[in-house]
Design a protein around this motif. Structure first.
Motif, PDB file in Angstrom:
ATOM      1  N   GLU A   1      -8.941  14.466   0.378  1.00 52.80           N
ATOM      2  CA  GLU A   1      -9.359  13.140   0.822  1.00 52.80           C
ATOM      3  C   GLU A   1      -9.457  12.143  -0.327  1.00 52.80           C
ATOM      4  OE1 GLU A   1     -11.924  12.895   4.659  1.00 52.80           O
ATOM      5  OE2 GLU A   1     -12.818  14.451   3.402  1.00 52.80           O
ATOM      6  N   LYS A   2      -9.711  12.613  -1.543  1.00 54.43           N
ATOM      7  CA  LYS A   2      -9.811  11.689  -2.676  1.00 54.43           C
ATOM      8  C   LYS A   2      -8.476  10.993  -2.921  1.00 54.43           C
ATOM      9  CE  LYS A   2     -13.586  13.974  -5.162  1.00 54.43           C
ATOM     10  NZ  LYS A   2     -13.996  14.676  -6.414  1.00 54.43           N
ATOM     11  N   ILE A   3      -7.383  11.742  -2.867  1.00 54.72           N
ATOM     12  CA  ILE A   3      -6.060  11.139  -3.037  1.00 54.72           C
ATOM     13  C   ILE A   3      -5.777  10.161  -1.903  1.00 54.72           C
ATOM     14  CG2 ILE A   3      -3.576  11.637  -2.905  1.00 54.72           C
ATOM     15  CD1 ILE A   3      -4.016  14.055  -4.611  1.00 54.72           C
ATOM     16  N   PHE A   4      -6.146  10.555  -0.692  1.00 57.75           N
ATOM     17  CA  PHE A   4      -5.942   9.673   0.455  1.00 57.75           C
ATOM     18  C   PHE A   4      -6.712   8.368   0.281  1.00 57.75           C
ATOM     19  CE2 PHE A   4      -7.259   8.185   4.679  1.00 57.75           C
ATOM     20  CZ  PHE A   4      -6.012   7.955   5.236  1.00 57.75           C
ATOM     21  N   ARG A   5      -7.963   8.460  -0.143  1.00 58.63           N
ATOM     22  CA  ARG A   5      -8.782   7.259  -0.356  1.00 58.63           C
ATOM     23  C   ARG A   5      -8.152   6.384  -1.434  1.00 58.63           C
ATOM     24  NH1 ARG A   5     -12.711   5.649   3.070  1.00 58.63           N
ATOM     25  NH2 ARG A   5     -13.817   4.719   1.313  1.00 58.63           N
ATOM     26  N   PHE A   6      -7.627   7.029  -2.479  1.00 54.02           N
ATOM     27  CA  PHE A   6      -6.989   6.269  -3.550  1.00 54.02           C
ATOM     28  C   PHE A   6      -5.749   5.534  -3.043  1.00 54.02           C
ATOM     29  CE2 PHE A   6      -3.613   6.286  -6.826  1.00 54.02           C
ATOM     30  CZ  PHE A   6      -4.153   5.332  -7.670  1.00 54.02           C
ATOM     31  N   LEU A   7      -4.884   6.253  -2.348  1.00 59.95           N
ATOM     32  CA  LEU A   7      -3.630   5.652  -1.895  1.00 59.95           C
ATOM     33  C   LEU A   7      -3.850   4.541  -0.877  1.00 59.95           C
ATOM     34  CD1 LEU A   7      -1.286   8.755  -1.582  1.00 59.95           C
ATOM     35  CD2 LEU A   7      -1.297   7.006  -3.357  1.00 59.95           C
ATOM     36  N   THR A   8      -4.878   4.662  -0.058  1.00 54.39           N
ATOM     37  CA  THR A   8      -5.138   3.630   0.945  1.00 54.39           C
ATOM     38  C   THR A   8      -5.948   2.472   0.380  1.00 54.39           C
ATOM     39  OG1 THR A   8      -7.027   4.936   1.729  1.00 54.39           O
ATOM     40  CG2 THR A   8      -4.954   5.143   2.940  1.00 54.39           C
ATOM     41  N   SER A   9      -6.221   2.500  -0.921  1.00 59.88           N
ATOM     42  CA  SER A   9      -6.916   1.364  -1.535  1.00 59.88           C
ATOM     43  C   SER A   9      -6.125   0.793  -2.706  1.00 59.88           C
ATOM     44  CB  SER A   9      -8.308   1.792  -2.020  1.00 59.88           C
ATOM     45  OG  SER A   9      -8.213   2.804  -3.008  1.00 59.88           O
TER      46      SER A   9
ATOM     47  N   LEU B   1       2.782   8.048  -0.927  1.00 63.40           N
ATOM     48  CA  LEU B   1       2.502   6.668  -0.542  1.00 63.40           C
ATOM     49  C   LEU B   1       3.632   6.112   0.316  1.00 63.40           C
ATOM     50  CD1 LEU B   1       0.750   4.153  -0.677  1.00 63.40           C
ATOM     51  CD2 LEU B   1       1.830   3.587  -2.865  1.00 63.40           C
ATOM     52  N   GLN B   2       4.882   6.396  -0.068  1.00 62.73           N
ATOM     53  CA  GLN B   2       6.026   5.963   0.753  1.00 62.73           C
ATOM     54  C   GLN B   2       5.950   6.545   2.161  1.00 62.73           C
ATOM     55  OE1 GLN B   2      10.059   6.049  -0.923  1.00 62.73           O
ATOM     56  NE2 GLN B   2       9.148   6.462  -2.921  1.00 62.73           N
ATOM     57  N   LEU B   3       5.538   7.807   2.243  1.00 59.91           N
ATOM     58  CA  LEU B   3       5.434   8.462   3.547  1.00 59.91           C
ATOM     59  C   LEU B   3       4.373   7.786   4.411  1.00 59.91           C
ATOM     60  CD1 LEU B   3       6.142  10.741   5.497  1.00 59.91           C
ATOM     61  CD2 LEU B   3       4.558  12.222   4.232  1.00 59.91           C
ATOM     62  N   LEU B   4       3.225   7.487   3.818  1.00 59.09           N
ATOM     63  CA  LEU B   4       2.157   6.827   4.570  1.00 59.09           C
ATOM     64  C   LEU B   4       2.593   5.448   5.053  1.00 59.09           C
ATOM     65  CD1 LEU B   4      -0.936   7.805   2.401  1.00 59.09           C
ATOM     66  CD2 LEU B   4      -0.380   8.663   4.681  1.00 59.09           C
ATOM     67  N   ILE B   5       3.297   4.718   4.194  1.00 62.08           N
ATOM     68  CA  ILE B   5       3.782   3.394   4.595  1.00 62.08           C
ATOM     69  C   ILE B   5       4.825   3.519   5.706  1.00 62.08           C
ATOM     70  CG2 ILE B   5       5.054   1.347   3.830  1.00 62.08           C
ATOM     71  CD1 ILE B   5       3.704   1.714   1.086  1.00 62.08           C
ATOM     72  N   GLY B   6       5.707   4.508   5.581  1.00 61.24           N
ATOM     73  CA  GLY B   6       6.689   4.725   6.639  1.00 61.24           C
ATOM     74  C   GLY B   6       6.031   5.041   7.968  1.00 61.24           C
ATOM     75  N   MET B   7       4.957   5.805   7.937  1.00 63.80           N
ATOM     76  CA  MET B   7       4.219   6.108   9.159  1.00 63.80           C
ATOM     77  C   MET B   7       3.534   4.864   9.703  1.00 63.80           C
ATOM     78  SD  MET B   7       2.734   9.796   7.931  1.00 63.80           S
ATOM     79  CE  MET B   7       1.730  10.097   9.378  1.00 63.80           C
ATOM     80  N   GLU B   8       3.009   4.026   8.801  1.00 63.82           N
ATOM     81  CA  GLU B   8       2.429   2.749   9.227  1.00 63.82           C
ATOM     82  C   GLU B   8       3.446   1.910   9.991  1.00 63.82           C
ATOM     83  OE1 GLU B   8      -0.638   0.737   8.554  1.00 63.82           O
ATOM     84  OE2 GLU B   8      -1.362   2.778   8.643  1.00 63.82           O
ATOM     85  N   ARG B   9       4.655   1.855   9.469  1.00 62.53           N
ATOM     86  CA  ARG B   9       5.693   1.059  10.124  1.00 62.53           C
ATOM     87  C   ARG B   9       6.026   1.621  11.500  1.00 62.53           C
ATOM     88  NH1 ARG B   9       9.790   0.130   4.928  1.00 62.53           N
ATOM     89  NH2 ARG B   9       8.468  -1.408   3.867  1.00 62.53           N
ATOM     90  N   THR B  10       6.056   2.938  11.604  1.00 61.09           N
ATOM     91  CA  THR B  10       6.314   3.554  12.896  1.00 61.09           C
ATOM     92  C   THR B  10       5.199   3.234  13.883  1.00 61.09           C
ATOM     93  OG1 THR B  10       7.555   5.346  11.852  1.00 61.09           O
ATOM     94  CG2 THR B  10       6.747   5.745  14.068  1.00 61.09           C
ATOM     95  N   LEU B  11       3.969   3.261  13.392  1.00 59.15           N
ATOM     96  CA  LEU B  11       2.830   2.905  14.244  1.00 59.15           C
ATOM     97  C   LEU B  11       2.951   1.468  14.727  1.00 59.15           C
ATOM     98  CD1 LEU B  11      -0.169   4.510  12.327  1.00 59.15           C
ATOM     99  CD2 LEU B  11       0.668   5.161  14.579  1.00 59.15           C
ATOM    100  N   GLU B  12       3.329   0.590  13.822  1.00 56.46           N
ATOM    101  CA  GLU B  12       3.429  -0.823  14.164  1.00 56.46           C
ATOM    102  C   GLU B  12       4.504  -1.059  15.218  1.00 56.46           C
ATOM    103  OE1 GLU B  12       2.940  -4.928  11.716  1.00 56.46           O
ATOM    104  OE2 GLU B  12       4.331  -3.465  10.896  1.00 56.46           O
TER     105      GLU B  12
END
Length: 298
Positions: free
Chosen positions: A97-105, A163-174
């Motif tokens: 979760e620490k990495i996740f918190r970092f990447l989302t901030s 980070l690229q993967l999370l952003i790609g998932m964000e775009r799919t969600l959108e």
């Protein structure tokens, strides 16, 4: 009864030398136990077909399916049959979760990954989506290659690819490709809520939110009241204070001033921000941040 039979996987079994990201490729079998974990997992169906059992749900899967599983979600993949011609192969990317918190901030609030932050704050929630043109396949291929080859700087590359993967998932969600909710009304309300949360730093109006959700203003107002128990104005205020509390307690954003946080939360008038925040929490923003820091260090 069922919960007691679930096996807990711990990140300490996978994370070594300070690198809290682990990537592997595995052929699923019938003898593997159902499990949950104390880390976040993104799993991608690389080949084959079968079923994914998540909690009490059963989902048929095939190449291109992707799942985002927060901490504590019990699940297991199973092949379609013991004699399947092609094995059900899954690529897993797990991280703490620490990495996740970092990447989302890392990014400013207006570019942040707030769908995921909201998701992990709701127990029992997870995501399911499908790629359109191999976009997740390419990222998982790179993640797996970097992890296996361990060339110079591979740790940084892994973080960048995640980070690229999370952003790609964000775009799919959108684009509306997240797993369907119980009914169309719930789906429209979810789109409205995500739109509001993505634009708290702006001035989202009922009209623009309704247009994005594909629903009339009056119907949206009724849906929000039924779902959240709040009017549009009250919901906007609540979301902004929730966002500010999130930013105030994020250790990776400790350098942000209260004025910065007020602006990112959509309340740039500092005097008004202080007043609303204290009315809601009973503390000033500075007191709230200090109180949280004392609790986490005690």
């Amino acid at each position: 009864m069922r919960k007691s039979a679930v096996w807990l996987e711990k990140g300490e079994l996978f994370f070594h030398n300070g690198l809290n990201i682990y990537v592997n490729r595995v052929n699923e079998r019938f003898d593997l136990p159902e499990h949950e974990h104390d880390f976040i997992e993104i799993c991608y169906v690389w080949s084959g077909s079968g079923f994914h059992y998540i909690g009490d749900e059963t989902i048929r899967v095939s190449q291109g399916d992707l799942f985002f599983l927060p901490v504590g979600i019990s699940h297991i993949f199973r092949p379609s049959s013991p004699e399947a011609k092609e094995p059900l192969m899954i690529v897993n990317c797990i991280f703490d979760e620490k990495i996740f918190r970092f990447l989302t901030s890392v990014l400013p609030a207006e570019y942040g990954l707030y769908r995921f932050l909201h998701l992990v704050s709701e127990p029992g929630r997870w995501l399911h989506m499908r790629e359109k043109a191999g976009e997740f396949c390419r990222l998982f291929d790179s993640l797996h290659a970097e992890f296996e080859n361990k060339r110079t700087g591979f740790e940084t590359m892994l973080v960048g690819l995640l980070l690229q993967l999370l952003i790609g998932m964000e775009r799919t969600l959108e684009q509306g490709n997240a797993s369907a909710e119980d009914n169309a009304d719930s789906d429209r309300t979810d789109r409205a809520l995500l739109y509001i949360r993505d634009r708290l730093h702006e001035k989202p109006t009922l009209a623009c939110v309704a247009k994005h959700a594909g629903i009339g203003e009056r119907q949206l107002q009724r849906d929000l009241t039924a779902r959240m128990g709040l009017s549009f104005t009250a919901l906007l205020r609540k979301e902004r204070i929730d966002r500010s509390r999130q930013l105030l307690t994020d250790p990776f954003l400790a350098s942000l001033t209260v004025a910065d946080i007020a602006s990112r939360s959509g309340l740039p008038d500092l005097k008004r921000f202080h007043r609303i925040f204290k009315e809601t929490t009973g503390l000033t923003p500075a007191q709230y941040r200090r109180h949280y820091a004392e609790q986490t260090t005690s």
